[in-house]
Design an enzyme around this catalytic site. Structure first.
Site, short mmCIF file in Angstrom:
data_model
loop_
_atom_site.label_atom_id
_atom_site.label_comp_id
_atom_site.label_asym_id
_atom_site.label_seq_id
_atom_site.Cartn_x
_atom_site.Cartn_y
_atom_site.Cartn_z
N ASN A 1 -20.72 76.48 48.28
CA ASN A 1 -20.21 77.06 49.51
C ASN A 1 -20.00 78.57 49.36
OD1 ASN A 1 -18.67 77.58 51.91
ND2 ASN A 1 -18.00 75.46 51.88
N GLN B 1 -17.61 68.20 60.78
CA GLN B 1 -17.26 68.77 62.08
C GLN B 1 -18.55 68.70 62.90
OE1 GLN B 1 -13.60 71.44 61.49
NE2 GLN B 1 -15.26 72.63 60.59
N HIS C 1 -25.99 72.77 62.01
CA HIS C 1 -26.87 72.00 61.15
C HIS C 1 -25.97 70.99 60.43
CE1 HIS C 1 -30.24 72.21 57.81
NE2 HIS C 1 -29.82 70.97 58.04
N HIS D 1 -23.74 68.85 58.25
CA HIS D 1 -23.32 68.97 56.86
C HIS D 1 -22.01 68.24 56.64
CE1 HIS D 1 -21.87 72.44 59.14
NE2 HIS D 1 -20.80 72.44 58.36
N HIS E 1 -18.68 68.25 54.34
CA HIS E 1 -17.85 69.02 53.41
C HIS E 1 -17.30 68.04 52.36
CE1 HIS E 1 -17.06 72.66 56.06
NE2 HIS E 1 -17.45 71.79 56.99
P1 AMP Z 1 -18.48 74.11 59.69
O1 AMP Z 1 -17.48 75.03 60.33
O2 AMP Z 1 -17.99 72.69 59.58
O3 AMP Z 1 -19.82 74.22 60.39
O4 AMP Z 1 -18.66 74.58 58.18
C1 AMP Z 1 -19.56 75.58 57.79
C2 AMP Z 1 -19.46 75.72 56.30
O5 AMP Z 1 -20.60 76.42 55.84
C3 AMP Z 1 -18.23 76.49 55.80
O6 AMP Z 1 -17.62 75.78 54.74
C4 AMP Z 1 -18.82 77.81 55.33
O7 AMP Z 1 -18.07 78.38 54.28
C5 AMP Z 1 -20.20 77.37 54.89
N1 AMP Z 1 -21.24 78.40 54.92
C6 AMP Z 1 -21.56 79.23 55.93
N2 AMP Z 1 -22.63 79.99 55.62
C7 AMP Z 1 -22.99 79.63 54.37
C8 AMP Z 1 -24.02 80.06 53.48
N3 AMP Z 1 -24.91 81.01 53.81
N4 AMP Z 1 -24.10 79.47 52.27
C9 AMP Z 1 -23.22 78.51 51.91
N5 AMP Z 1 -22.22 78.06 52.71
C10 AMP Z 1 -22.12 78.62 53.92
#
Ligand code: AMP
Length: 169
Positions: free
Chosen positions: A32, A88, A99, A101, A103
């Protein structure tokens, strides 16, 4: 399961292969940019699909089997005692990267005063990051400069991914 073979898209972002520590035919696991706790990682579908509800059965199964394996690894690697798995799914559920994902957060005794604060932390961190990187984010959020400083360098992320990838060889 294999080590990373290529870069992947994560919504509008590029995830370098050096930041990917495990992959399956349909999913990949990566470190992350702004972890809420040490060891907070993400598992995503290889196909760029914003909504969890739109994944196929095969993609859902593949994603969660990898999330389970990754959970075991990050709990052990972080000397943690529990795990939080969170999705989320959609902008109004706090999703900032369109996209799918999962956590995965290693959890320890006392890491949050009240357990449910972990969900606020996941949500707030994403909003701060979205604003600092110029991506869309809900309006009216207070920009936390201290939180911004915790955004990691590519070298820091690659080092963590290299450590975690050893568990998947
Ligand atoms: P969400 O708000 O559930 O969409 O979570 C997005 C997650 O992606 C957060 O934990 C961010 O810290 C992480 N994130 C955003 N951009 C990147 C990136 N380029 N590389 C790795 N993690 C990212």
């Amino acid at each position: 399961m294999a080590a990373a073979s290529q870069d992947y898209s994560f919504g509008p972002h590029l995830i370098r292969r050096t930041e990917v520590f495990a992959e399956t035919p349909l999913s990949f696991a990566f470190v992350n940019l702004k972890p809420v706790v040490p060891g907070h990682v993400l598992i995503s579908s290889k196909r760029v699909e914003p909504r969890f509800t739109e994944l196929s059965d095969s993609e859902v199964a593949d994603l969660w089997v990898l999330a389970q394996k990754v959970g075991r690894v990050v709990e052990k690697h972080s000397n943690a005692t529990s795990l939080t798995f969170a999705v989320q799914d959609g902008q109004h559920a706090g999703q900032s990267v369109p996209h799918v994902h999962v956590h995965v957060l290693p959890r320890r005794p006392g890491d949050f005063e009240n357990n449910d604060e972990v969900y606020d932390a996941i949500d707030d961190a994403s909003k701060v990051l979205a604003r600092s990187t110029g991506a869309d984010a809900p309006m009216g959020e207070k920009l936390d400069l201290d939180a911004e400083r915790k955004i990691r360098t590519p070298d820091e992320m690659a080092a963590e991914a290299a450590e975690l990838s050893l568990y998947f060889q």
